[in-house]
Every structure is written in structure tokens, then in C-alpha cells.
Scaffold this motif. Structure first.
Motif, short mmCIF file in Angstrom:
data_model
loop_
_atom_site.label_atom_id
_atom_site.label_comp_id
_atom_site.label_asym_id
_atom_site.label_seq_id
_atom_site.Cartn_x
_atom_site.Cartn_y
_atom_site.Cartn_z
N ARG A 756 23.89 -39.16 -22.63
CA ARG A 756 23.00 -38.22 -23.75
C ARG A 756 21.77 -39.17 -24.22
N ASN A 757 21.97 -40.44 -24.75
CA ASN A 757 21.03 -41.08 -25.36
C ASN A 757 20.54 -42.46 -24.82
N ASP A 758 21.32 -42.79 -23.98
CA ASP A 758 21.03 -44.28 -23.45
C ASP A 758 19.61 -44.44 -22.96
N GLU A 759 18.89 -45.42 -23.19
CA GLU A 759 17.60 -45.58 -22.69
C GLU A 759 17.34 -45.45 -20.93
N THR A 760 18.49 -46.03 -20.56
CA THR A 760 18.70 -46.17 -19.15
C THR A 760 18.53 -44.53 -18.65
N VAL A 761 19.15 -43.77 -19.12
CA VAL A 761 19.30 -42.40 -18.60
C VAL A 761 18.04 -41.86 -18.75
N HIS A 762 17.26 -41.76 -19.92
CA HIS A 762 16.02 -41.33 -20.22
C HIS A 762 14.89 -41.67 -19.23
N GLU A 763 14.98 -43.22 -19.05
CA GLU A 763 14.08 -43.71 -18.07
C GLU A 763 14.40 -43.30 -16.65
N LEU A 764 15.55 -42.91 -16.21
CA LEU A 764 15.86 -42.26 -14.97
C LEU A 764 15.03 -40.71 -14.74
N ILE A 765 15.23 -40.14 -15.75
CA ILE A 765 14.43 -38.60 -15.73
C ILE A 765 12.97 -38.91 -15.94
N ASP A 766 12.32 -40.01 -16.46
CA ASP A 766 10.93 -39.86 -16.70
C ASP A 766 10.32 -40.91 -15.65
N ARG A 767 11.17 -41.53 -14.80
CA ARG A 767 10.52 -42.54 -13.86
C ARG A 767 9.53 -41.82 -12.98
N ARG A 768 8.68 -42.82 -12.55
CA ARG A 768 7.55 -42.51 -11.77
C ARG A 768 7.86 -41.69 -10.43
N ASP A 769 9.14 -42.32 -9.86
CA ASP A 769 9.54 -41.67 -8.50
C ASP A 769 10.75 -40.54 -8.69
N GLU A 880 7.80 -26.02 -24.61
CA GLU A 880 6.11 -26.07 -25.00
C GLU A 880 5.75 -25.82 -23.70
N ASN A 881 5.87 -26.55 -22.53
CA ASN A 881 5.42 -26.36 -21.04
C ASN A 881 6.46 -26.40 -20.30
N PRO A 882 6.19 -26.05 -18.97
CA PRO A 882 7.35 -25.72 -18.00
C PRO A 882 7.70 -27.10 -17.65
N ILE A 883 7.16 -28.34 -17.68
CA ILE A 883 7.57 -29.50 -17.37
C ILE A 883 8.52 -30.30 -18.37
N ALA A 884 8.30 -29.70 -19.64
CA ALA A 884 9.26 -30.09 -20.68
C ALA A 884 10.51 -29.34 -20.50
N GLY A 885 10.39 -28.16 -20.10
CA GLY A 885 11.40 -27.24 -19.79
C GLY A 885 12.24 -27.76 -18.96
N ALA A 886 11.85 -28.09 -17.59
CA ALA A 886 12.47 -28.60 -16.57
C ALA A 886 13.24 -29.85 -17.03
N ARG A 887 12.51 -30.67 -17.60
CA ARG A 887 13.22 -31.93 -18.18
C ARG A 887 14.27 -31.53 -18.95
N GLY A 888 14.24 -30.78 -19.74
CA GLY A 888 15.23 -30.26 -20.82
C GLY A 888 16.61 -29.77 -19.89
N LEU A 889 16.24 -28.92 -18.84
CA LEU A 889 17.03 -28.41 -18.14
C LEU A 889 17.84 -29.37 -17.52
N LEU A 890 17.21 -30.59 -16.84
CA LEU A 890 17.96 -31.53 -16.11
C LEU A 890 18.68 -32.47 -17.02
N TRP A 891 18.34 -32.89 -18.24
CA TRP A 891 18.91 -33.49 -19.13
C TRP A 891 20.38 -32.69 -19.43
N THR A 892 20.12 -31.31 -19.75
CA THR A 892 21.32 -30.70 -20.10
C THR A 892 22.54 -30.78 -18.83
N LEU A 893 21.91 -30.69 -17.70
CA LEU A 893 22.86 -30.30 -16.60
C LEU A 893 23.64 -32.01 -16.17
N ILE A 894 23.03 -32.85 -16.26
CA ILE A 894 23.89 -34.01 -16.09
C ILE A 894 24.58 -34.23 -17.40
N ASN A 895 24.42 -33.59 -18.46
CA ASN A 895 25.45 -33.92 -19.50
C ASN A 895 26.47 -32.79 -19.57
#
Length: 903
Positions: A756-769, A880-895
Motif C-alpha cells: 500500500r505505502n512503500d516507496e518501491t511500489v509507488h515508484e513501480l507504478i509511476d516509473r518511466r517504462d 480528476e483526470n483519466p490518468i489519475a483514475g487509471a493509476r488509482g485503479l491499478l493501485w487498488t487491484l494490486i492491493n
């Protein structure tokens, strides 16, 4: 001989050792007189024969007295069997040392006045006894003990018969309702042909008292529904008896016809039919693909994989998928990791095992196994390369060996450690140097057997005694991992040539490592098999002299295989060859069963024998026929690991759905359904990476393993940094001991917090690739500043990596000031990075339905149902925008639990 004649003979003899031996042998004659034998030529139980105090039979020390003391608890851990004994009186634990027990008993008995013996007064409370009353005066137990003393208290004869079989009936117990009882009967069969009912002298235990209980007389009482074993112990025999109580009335004629497409299914359904358990249906294609990809190759299927598999309508697509996965580097990497667990590849134990710096030894170990797994080398051949490994090649001098090994350390090396015939590092570990450690570790690794108890006493749940352990230990006495090589002169010469001979300790090691890096020849440790005490030529000459009548004594170093024959090590150049030959040909097939059982556990969350490293007589398989079939088939198919994986993965048993029915809801023992289980550490961390990465990158995960958790070789000394920290959170094997329990599959709160909260996971979601970046860039590719933004983002990430390393050091040192500074710096850099990432700011137009489907496919390997699709679509659309929504959905599913669980 009648009893009068026997008594007359005894009265004419003196109380000598010869007398004691004679009377012990004649006891059988006395017991076999008319009236004492049953109709089936089996001696009546001691409880009948010694019911009266005036019996003329003299009990046997091994057959009667020692088992009686075990039955009464006298030689248990909490009593006189403890290492310190009790009240100044010690017996061997579980009665394995007849000589010691007899010698210690002699101080507590009185052959002139047997009834006055202290050994009788204590357990009957005629004298105070901390252990309480163990028997009553005039009981059959008392009369047996008294008769033995009165008959001369003879020890075990050196020519005594040995127990060949313990026949226990019934061989299987089936109950229909709680409270039902069944009496066991145990018949001892001795090598002299004698048969005796020893039920009253046997010990009993239930392996699950909720399902059945058993009295000290061997009466079994049914409890809850299910299956377990009761175990019977007598002398050196351990016999398990299955106990079953059906969970439903769907047994016998009421059991439905269940398809059994493979032998595995036949054995599993055969057991289920006795229990009234109906197996679950075969799982869906989505479930199968996800399950087999994670189990066989340690890799989450991509969204593209799922779509392709679902669209394939061919009937053999599951078999083809198994073959496809077996051919991937990911399969080889995952099963190399498993083999590194079982063989103990750990950086901490490989300290200074070669001259190179860093963790090159663990990488060499990993690569050596990986090469053979990827080539599907037969398992017995792979193990042979470990068991009989040698440092030098035939005819190679120590210097030539060092030259060859040194060339492997160079950047332009054309040969690697993996090309060597043997995995010598296995024998050089710090926790594998003592012979007792080697004996214990060898049995764990290659036989799935725990023999460490026998190091000090008889194994409580198997036949091994301390003598067995000591004789087995002899196989390892001549094996030496010489840190300075076996050629001392040549070793010193190489040090002198390097100019480091005057240096000591760490300073010398660092200088040697630098020289190796420069391409120079450096000295290497060497695995050495020491020669027998006399050479083969000397032995041949001595035997020739002995053949001419000369009195020539040949020294012998005897070792005994566990449960096998005795080997004269003086006649063997390398004792390990006898071990390897025994592993292959032992009638018990522990070698094959141990591997089969561990592989099975990978697919079903538990072994056919559980725990998987405890193949002992008192811990029998839940399905003996199934284990025997797989072990036999594995051997007959040339120890082909691919055969074993196919056999399991293509069975209906493996492909059962996780969804239970009313009969198998609580079954986690008999494989009637898939039991959801948390992903192993390496697989879980890689799954997070695959779920969040771009489509292009994910498509290469089965082939490119260099940066994956599956490809990490050893277990570092410091597991708190980077990827190793995440792996430790999810229970990666510590490889600290020989126990399979070094790996944890338990869920924990820390794992939840990490995802849920570790920096590693958030970096995986937000990484360039990553996938989120892919979505954003797919809609903003015309941005003129994209290349510059990418360059800036890379620079920020590099700086963040350096700061994170400093933060880890500060945390280890407890430097709160540095921790605070690094944390603030990282927060600021993340903000800058967010401003450069298009998904954070781009107001793009996405197909919400497609995004939702893609998110489910890449995380849960399935499409959402209608309710899930509606909820997820609304969430993305309202963000707030589709990308933020997609990110939130991805985070939810891996949790979700579904993501981190294989089902």
C-alpha cells in the motif's frame, strides 16, 4: 524339553555371564511350551502370560523389559531418558542402548531378593517416586519385571534375534460415526521365526487427536470427520495406520463417477471416495493460465497472454502452454531458485570461498544450477555433480587448477564456473564443515529427512539410532575444503609470485582479489578427498601375504548407509560415490520421493508428506500410493524434471477450481480443490513489476530474467537494502539452516503496508517504462518537450537512487538527522518528477472501458465482471483526470487479496 527338566538344568548352573546368556535363550523355549502358544503359532501377549506372579517364563530384556520401560514412560525425555537422567538413574532415550540400560539397571535390582529390588519399589510407590505410580504390585507389568530379575536379569544376548517385521492390524481403520472404537493388534516377527503379540508392550500416538484418539492399549476412538494416522512403536519398528472418517454419506455406491484422466487423478480420487469428498470442477482457462504461469515459471501472465489463451480454441492448449513455459528462461530461473534454497546457496555461508570480491560465489552457484535446469539435465545427474564434485580435473596440478579458475575471473573469460563438472562450493560452506553438519545437511537436502535427533539418541519417529548416525557420519570424514589448497608448496609459491606472502588476513585477501581482477593467477581453495589410510597397492600386497597364510591385519574404516549396508571406506577412493550410488538405488527411494514431494508442494501449498523435509515413518504421506507412483515414474523416466512437471500440471487434480463444494470446503490435505496460497516472495515482487510495467516490457519478462527477483543468486548478509528488503518482507528463504521452513509463506501486516505505502511500489507504478506512463505518452506523444522532460526525469531518478542509499545507511546507523534530511530531499525530488511525468498533468482522452479491462487483465489475469466493470469505470471517469483514475485503479487491484494469492 519339559519344564521340570529345564528347572533341573538351571538349578545346576552358577550365576555367571554364561548362565545369563543361556537363560535368555531358553526363555523362548519356556514360552513355547504347550498351552502358551495360540492357534496361529503366535505367542500370547505378555499381559496374559505374566498375569500371575508364579509364571515360570523368564522375559527377554530386548523383547519385553525395554519395551515395557518405554510403555511406562521410564525412558522418556521427561524421566530417566533425559540426558541428565532423574534421581541418579539414567536410561537411553526411547531405549536404544541395551548395554547402557542393562548396566544402569543392575544397580537397582537384587537377584537374591527380587521383590526387594529398588527398581520395583520406585514405580510402585513403595519408595517415593517423583514420576508417580507407574504400575501396581501384582500387575502383569510388575510380574514381568519381577520375573526378569528372578530369572537372572540377563542382558541382551550378542546372538539375539532381530525384529524383522511389526505386523499391525487392521491395516486401515474406517469409521462411520464419532465415538466408534477399533482395537489395534501388533505382532512382532523376529529373525528366528518367533511371532509374539506385543500390543501390550507397544506405544501408540495419534497424529491428529481431533480426528481420533488412541489409548495406551491401542484402542482407537473416532472423533471429527477427516483422515490422519495412528502410529505404533515397538523395539525399532514404527508403523503408521491410516484412520478415516468420511465427511459425507457420498461413499461406496453413493460416490459419483469422477473422471480420472491421469494416474494422479486415480490415486487422488481413490482416497477422496473413501472420505466422501467430491472434488471441485476443473478450473477456467483464466485460472489455469494464471496458476500454471506463476507455479511453473514464477511469472504473472501478461494481458496479451490472457487474451491469446482465451481466444485459442484448440483442445490441447493447456498441454502446449505447459511445454511453452518449460522452454522459457523464467522456468529455469524459478526452479534454480528453488534448488538454491534446498542446497543452501547463501552469501553469509560462502565467505572467502574464492579470491574474488563481492558475491561472486553465490552467483557462480546459481549459474551452475541454472545451466543444468535450463538444459533439463536429469535430476540425479545434477545432484551427482554436487555430491561427488571435485576441484581439479583428472591429471590437473594445483597450479593448473588455479590458472584455470583465475581465467574465469577475467572480463574476457571464455569459460565460467558453471562449465565445471561439479558444484564444489556446496562442500565449502561455513555451516557444512563439521562431519555431523554434513550428515544432517546431506539428509535434509537430498533425502528430505531429519536425522539430527539421532545425533544424540534414537530418533523418536524413525528407526535411526545414535549408532546409525555415527556410522553414516563416517562418509564425510575424508572430505576437506582446503582454504589454502592441498599443495602447500605451490600455494606459497603463487603468493610469493604475487608479492603478497608477507601480508596477513584481510589485507592479504584484498591484495589477492586485486591481483585476480588484473588477470593474474591467484591461489584458490580446493575440495580435497583424502586417501584411505593405506593405498590400493599396499592393500593388494597385504591381501596377497594374507592369502599365503601370513597374519596381516588390514585397517578398515566402516560406514553404514542409513537403513542400508555397511561400506568399507578403506576400499573406496571417494566415499561420496557410495553415497550417490545409494541415493539412486535405495529401496526406500527417499532421494526421488524427497524431490517429488517438494515439487508437489510448490503446486499444492503442501507436500504429500508435510512438512516436506520430514520424510519419516511416523510422518507418513497423506496418499502413499500417489507418492509411490510419482517417485517410481520419476526414476523410470530417467529423473526427468520436465516429466514430473508435466505429470502434475496436466492432471485434473492440479487443474481443480479453488471454489469448494459442501464436501471439500475444509479439505486442505487431500487435493480435492486448489487451495489459495500467497505468492512466494520472488514471484510476488516480480508480479508487482509485471503488473505495472509497459506492455512492451511485460512481453519480455519470461525471457529476460537478469533484473528479476528470480535471478537473484544468494541471500546477502544485509537483507535490508533495495530488492532484498522487499523479498525479506515476503519471506524469501533465509537459507540459514537445512530446513525448508527457512522460507515463509505466511501473510503479514507488513506485507499489506508494503504494497500500500512503500516507496518501491509507488515508484513501480509511476516509473518511466510503466503502464501508466504508456497511457499518458500514448496521448501526448506530440509534445515538443517530451525528450527534454525524459532526460530531466532520468537525472532526478539517479539522484533519488543515491539519496535512497544514503537513507538506508542512516536507518542502519540510527542517524535521525540524516534520515530527516534524506526524506525531505526525496519528497522534493518526487514532486519535481511528478511535474515532468505526463500522467500527472495531462488531461488526455482515454477509452475508460478498455483501460478497466486492461487493468484487470494485467493484475488479476481475467476480465472484470459486470459489477466490477461498472464500479471501476465510474471510479476512473470521476477522477480528476483519466490518468489519475487509471493509476488509482491499478493501485487498488494490486492491493487486492486476489492479486497476491495464487488460486
Amino acid at each position: 524339553m519339559n519344564l521340570d527338566a529345564l528347572q533341573h538344568q538351571v538349578e545346576g548352573m552358577f550365576m555367571t555371564k554364561a548362565f545369563l546368556t543361556t537363560i535368555a535363550s531358553l526363555a523362548v523355549v519356556a514360552a513355547c511350551t504347550p498351552g502358551m502358544l495360540r492357534a496361529d503359532d503366535t505367542l500370547a501377549p505378555a499381559s496374559t502370560r505374566f498375569q500371575s506372579a508364579d509364571t515360570e517364563e523368564t522375559p527377554d530384556f530386548q523383547r519385553h523389559l525395554v519395551p515395557l520401560m518405554g510403555k511406562l514412560g521410564c525412558n522418556g525425555r521427561a524421566c530417566h531418558g533425559s540426558f541428565q537422567g532423574q534421581g541418579g538413574f539414567q536410561l537411553s532415550l526411547f531405549g536404544y542402548d541395551f548395554e547402557m540400560d542393562h548396566e544402569n539397571l543392575l544397580d537397582r535390582i537384587d537377584t537374591d531378593a527380587p521383590a526387594e529390588s529398588y527398581a520395583l519399589h520406585k514405580p510402585t510407590l513403595q519408595e517415593p517416586h517423583e514420576g508417580g505410580k507407574r504400575m501396581a504390585v501384582d500387575s502383569w507389568e510388575y510380574n514381568l519385571f519381577l520375573s526378569w530379575i528372578r530369572g537372572g536379569a540377563a542382558p541382551r544376548s550378542e546372538e539375539a534375534a532381530t525384529l524383522t517385521t511389526l505386523e499391525v492390524t487392521p491395516r486401515e481403520i474406517r469409521f462411520s460415526e464419532a465415538g466408534q472404537t477399533q482395537q489395534l493388534k501388533a505382532i512382532a516377527v523376529w529373525s528366528d521365526g518367533t511371532r509374539e503379540d506385543v500390543t501390550c508392550l507397544s506405544r501408540f500416538q495419534s497424529n491428529d487427536t481431533a480426528i481420533c484418539e488412541i489409548t495406551d492399549k491401542g484402542e482407537v476412538t473416532a472423533g471429527e470427520s477427516g483422515d490422519t494416522h495412528v502410529v505404533v512403536f515397538y523395539d525399532n519398528a514404527v508403523v503408521p495406520i491410516p484412520v478415516l472418517k468420511p465427511v459425507s454419506d457420498r461413499t461406496g455406491e453413493n460416490y459419483p463417477q469422477i473422471a480420472t484422466t491421469t494416474p494422479i487423478d486415480e490415486f487422488v480420487v481413490g482416497k477422496l471416495s473413501k472420505l466422501g469428498i467430491i472434488p471441485s470442477e476443473v478450473c477456467s482457462d483464466e485460472e489455469f493460465l494464471r496458476r500454471v504461469s506463476l507455479d511453473l515459471a514464477g511469472t504473472l501472465p501478461t494481458a496479451g497472454d490472457v487474451r491469446a489463451f482465451l481466444s485459442d480454441q484448440s483442445p490441447d492448449k493447456r498441454a502446449r502452454k505447459v511445454e511453452e513455459l518449460l522452454a522459457t528462461p523464467a522456468y529455469a530461473a524459478w526452479w534454480t531458485t528453488k534448488l538454491c534454497d534446498w542446497t543452501g546457496n547463501s552469501d553469509q555461508q560462502l565467505n572467502n570461498i574464492n579470491p574474488a570480491r563481492g558475491n561472486t560465489a553465490s552467483r557462480d552457484w546459481y549459474d551452475w544450477i541454472h545451466k543444468r535446469v535450463s538444459e533439463n539435465v536429469p535430476y540425479d545427474k545434477l545432484v551427482e555433480g554436487i555430491v561427488v564434485a571435485n576441484s581439479r580435473r583428472p591429471g590437473e596440478s594445483y597450479r593448473e587448477y588455479c590458472e584455470r579458475q583465475s581465467r574465469m575471473l577475467r572480463d574476457d573469460a571464455t569459460e565460467a564456473y558453471a562449465d565445471d563438472q561439479g558444484l564444489t562450493y556446496f562442500w565449502g560452506r561455513r555451516n557444512f564443515r563439521a562431519t555431523e553438519d554434513r550428515a544432517i545437511g546431506f539428509a535434509y537436502t537430498f533425502m528430505g529427512t531429519r536425522i539430527q535427533c539421532a545425533q544424540c539418541h534414537k530418533h523418536p519417529f524413525d528407526v535411526w539410532t545414535q549408532k546409525d548416525f555415527q556410522q553414516f557420519e563416517q562418509f564425510f570424514t575424508r572430505i576437506n575444503f582446503a582454504r589454502n589448497g592441498s599443495d602447500r608448496d605451490e600455494y606459497k609459491a603463487i603468493l610469493e609470485e604475487l608479492g603478497v606472502d608477507k601480508l596477513r588476513g584481510g589485507q592479504q585477501r584484498r591484495a589477492i582479489a586485486d591481483a585476480a581482477k588484473e588477470g593474474k593467477t591467484v591461489p584458490f581453495p580446493e575440495l580435497v578427498v583424502q586417501s584411505p589410510r593405506i593405498s590400493a597397492a599396499q592393500r593388494k600386497k597385504a591381501e596377497a601375504l594374507r592369502a599365503k597364510g601370513k597374519d596381516v591385519k588390514l585397517p578398515g574404516d566402516f560406514a553404514r548407509l542409513l537403513g542400508g549396508e555397511s561400506i568399507n571406506l578403506a576400499e573406496i577412493e571417494d566415499p561420496r560415490t557410495a553415497l550417490m550410488d545409494w541415493l539412486r538405488h535405495d529401496s526406500k527411494q527417499l532421494f526421488a520421493k524427497a524431490f517429488v514431494n517438494r515439487v508437489w508442494a510448490n503446486y499444492f501449498n503442501r507436500g504429500i508428506v508435510e512438512p516436506t523435509d520430514d520424510l519419516s515413518l511416523a510422518n507418513p504421506p497423506c496418499n502413499q500410493e500417489l507418492l509411490d507412483y510419482l517417485a517410481r515414474g520419476f526414476v523410470e523416466n530417467g529423473y526427468d524434471m520436465h516429466w514430473l512437471h508435466r505429470e502434475i500440471c496436466l492432471s485434473d487434480t492440479y487443474q481443480r477450481s479453488w471454489q469448494p463444494n459442501e464436501t471439500n470446503l475444509h479439505d486442505e490435505r487431500n487435493f480435492s480443490r486448489a487451495v489459495p496460497r500467497r505468492l512466494p516472495a520472488e514471484v510476488a515482487i516480480d508480479a508487482l513489476a509485471i503488473a505495472t510495467v509497459s506492455d512492451e516490457k511485460a512481453a519480455r519478462f519470461l525471457e529476460e530474467i537478469d533484473r528479476r527477483s528470480l535471478g537473484l543468486p544468494g541471500v546477502p548478509r544485509n537483507r535490508s537494502n533495495g530488492a532484498y528488503y522487499a523479498l525479506s518482507v515476503f519471506g524469501r528463504s533465509t537459507r540459514e539452516s537445512n530446513c525448508d521452513c527457512d522460507r515463509s509463506s505466511e501473510a503479514s501486516l507488513l506485507q499489506t503496508v508494503f504494497v500500500r505505502n512503500d516507496e518501491t511500489v509507488h515508484e513501480l507504478i509511476d516509473r518511466r517504462d510503466g503502464w501508466i506512463t504508456q497511457l499518458a505518452r500514448g496521448s501526448s506523444s506530440k509534445s515538443a518537450n517530451r525528450r527534454e522532460d525524459s532526460r530531466k526525469a532520468d537525472a532526478i531518478r539517479q539522484r533519488m537512487e543515491r539519496i535512497e542509499q544514503a537513507l538506508n545507511r542512516a536507518r542502519k546507523q540510527g542517524n535521525e538527522k540524516q534520515i530527516g534530511l534524506a526524506t525531505r530531499q526525496l519528497k522534493g525530488l518526487r514532486k519535481q518528477l511528478a511535474e515532468l511525468e505526463p500522467q500527472k498533468s495531462a488531461n488526455v482522452d482515454l477509452d475508460v472501458a478498455s483501460v478497466v479491462d486492461e487493468a484487470y487483465l494485467r493484475t488479476l489475469s481475467r476480465l472484470p465482471n459486470e459489477d466490477e466493470r461498472a464500479i471501476a469505470s465510474e471510479f476512473v471517469a470521476s477522477s480528476e483526470n483519466p490518468i489519475a483514475g487509471a493509476r488509482g485503479l491499478l493501485w487498488t487491484l494490486i492491493n487486492t487479496k486476489e492479486f497476491l494469492v495464487n488460486h
